[in-house]
Write an enzyme that holds these catalytic residues in place. Structure first.
Site, PDB file in Angstrom:
ATOM      1  CB  SER A 193     -15.041  46.010  19.710  1.00  0.00           C
ATOM      2  OG  SER A 193     -14.549  46.320  18.438  1.00  0.00           O
ATOM      3  N   PRO A 194     -13.922  46.381  23.261  1.00  0.00           N
ATOM      4  CG  PRO A 194     -12.237  46.958  24.778  1.00  0.00           C
ATOM      5  CD  PRO A 194     -12.453  46.520  23.359  1.00  0.00           C
ATOM      6  N   GLY A 212     -17.458  48.709  22.400  1.00  0.00           N
ATOM      7  CA  GLY A 212     -18.503  48.681  21.392  1.00  0.00           C
ATOM      8  C   GLY A 212     -18.264  49.651  20.261  1.00  0.00           C
ATOM      9  NE  ARG A 213     -16.946  47.177  15.150  1.00  0.00           N
ATOM     10  CZ  ARG A 213     -17.292  45.968  15.615  1.00  0.00           C
ATOM     11  NH1 ARG A 213     -18.249  45.865  16.516  1.00  0.00           N
ATOM     12  NH2 ARG A 213     -16.688  44.880  15.190  1.00  0.00           N
ATOM     13  N   GLY A 214     -16.666  52.337  20.305  1.00  0.00           N
ATOM     14  CA  GLY A 214     -16.804  53.711  20.779  1.00  0.00           C
ATOM     15  C   GLY A 214     -18.173  54.051  21.315  1.00  0.00           C
ATOM     16  CG  PHE A 215     -22.932  52.879  21.037  1.00  0.00           C
ATOM     17  CD1 PHE A 215     -23.459  53.671  20.038  1.00  0.00           C
ATOM     18  CD2 PHE A 215     -23.746  52.519  22.093  1.00  0.00           C
ATOM     19  CE1 PHE A 215     -24.781  54.087  20.074  1.00  0.00           C
ATOM     20  CE2 PHE A 215     -25.067  52.920  22.145  1.00  0.00           C
ATOM     21  CZ  PHE A 215     -25.593  53.708  21.128  1.00  0.00           C
ATOM     22  CG  HIS A 266      -8.341  39.319  10.934  1.00  0.00           C
ATOM     23  ND1 HIS A 266      -7.879  40.506  10.407  1.00  0.00           N
ATOM     24  CD2 HIS A 266      -9.187  39.684  11.922  1.00  0.00           C
ATOM     25  CE1 HIS A 266      -8.430  41.532  11.048  1.00  0.00           C
ATOM     26  NE2 HIS A 266      -9.229  41.048  11.961  1.00  0.00           N
ATOM     27  CE1 TYR A 298      -7.987  45.239  11.504  1.00  0.00           C
ATOM     28  CE2 TYR A 298      -6.213  45.576  13.061  1.00  0.00           C
ATOM     29  CZ  TYR A 298      -7.396  44.980  12.716  1.00  0.00           C
ATOM     30  OH  TYR A 298      -8.004  44.123  13.611  1.00  0.00           O
TER      31      TYR A 298
END
Length: 330
Positions: A204-205, A207-210, A125, A56
């Site tokens: 990503s709970p 959904g990457r912000g979706f 990873h 990252y």
């Protein structure tokens, strides 16, 4: 914030963790001052399970997390990862390595960037298909024996790989994407880790912000935002179809008097105490909202309504582009 067991090897973490990736890369502009404030706010809220990785920001994220938490190290359950190789001079270069000699070099580099004496949880990873998992985990186990790492984990590994790794050294946690818009783990992964006593960390709970409902048009995202190029679910007809699902989620959230993001996180929490979501954010405002998700409870009727609104398999598009899809479920 409630504490829960992560796996069966003695690890105890906050019920909700914090994913730190977006503080340094992939999701638009960075602001290290606000990110550091968000990290400290997380500790104040009892969110002490922090997740970073050497990849990252090409190491920047570990440096940010390490220097920020150092005065409060004893409060933190810190996880970092290795296995993805990148070159600062070539942003397109991306390889996976699980070579035993690389494991040790990668860990020493991470520890130096973090400026700490040990790591609580060390993940591979991505699984290297060219190196037997037994060799990689064997090298990771030596870090435990040396007192540099407390627990071991894997990310995006398939059931066979998990079983083989677990025979070499107990695996404490598997980290894989899981949310209302990514539920493939329910078929084989979750049953496998539950059988073996391995904890599950859901990245990503949202959904990457979706699933927050805030992304209606990706043209408003920064050109450097990875969601524009790496994730098919954010583009074209896929986006249009997925927005219909999010609207249903927003309607249910409004009915319950919470935000769509909180409903989505609470749904993951409701799938079991052995599942620990680590929603990422670089802003205190959203951290506070996410933390409040841990207080939400659902009736059986409400869970059925969520299931009907966003049924398994309804999301359009793969979760990664073609290159990314090749690195998961190995």
């Amino acid at each position: 914030m409630e504490k829960v067991k992560l796996g069966s090897q003695g690890a105890v973490v906050s019920r909700l963790g914090l994913g730190c990736m977006g503080m340094s890369e992939f999701y638009g502009d960075r602001n290290d001052t606000e990110s550091a404030a968000t990290l400290l706010r997380a500790l104040d809220l009892g969110i002490t399970f922090l997740d970073t990785a050497d990849v990252y920001g090409m190491g920047d994220n570990e440096e940010l997390v390490g220097r920020t938490i150092k005065p409060r190290r004893d409060e933190v359950f810190l996880a970092t990862k290795f296995g993805n190789l990148r070159k600062p001079e070539d942003p397109a270069f991306w390889e996976v390595s699980g070579r035993p000699e690389y494991v040790k070099r990668a860990f020493d580099a991470s520890l130096q960037r973090l400026g700490l004496d040990y790591v609580d949880l060390y993940y591979q990873h991505r699984v290297d298909p060219n190196v037997p998992i037994e060799e990689t985990v064997g090298a990771m186990a030596e870090l435990v024996q040396a007192g540099k790492v407390k627990y071991l984990g894997l990310s995006e590994a398939n059931p066979e790989t998990i079983r083989r790794a677990h025979k070499v050294h107990p695996i404490t946690a598997l980290q894989t994407e899981y949310s209302l818009w990514e539920r493939d783990v329910e078929e084989q992964i979750l049953p496998t880790v539950r059988e073996l006593g391995i904890g599950f960390v859901a990245y990503s709970p949202l959904g990457r912000g979706f699933l927050t409902g805030a992304i209606k048009d990706t043209s408003r995202l920064d050109a450097s935002d990875a969601r524009v190029s790496r994730y098919p679910r954010f583009s074209g007809e896929n986006l249009d179809k997925n927005l219909l699902l999010v609207q249903k989620l927003e309607d249910l959230a409004a009915k319950k008097g919470v935000k769509a993001s909180q409903l989505a996180i609470a749904w993951v929490l409701a799938q079991g105490n052995d599942i620990v979501p680590i929603p990422g954010t670089k802003r205190r405002k959203y951290l506070d909202e996410n933390a409040a998700s841990a207080q939400i409870e659902f009736t059986a009727t409400e869970l059925a309504e969520i299931e009907a609104a966003v049924p398994k398999g309804a999301v359009a598009g793969d979760r990664y582009n073609a290159t990314g899809m090749k690195t998961i479920n190995r």
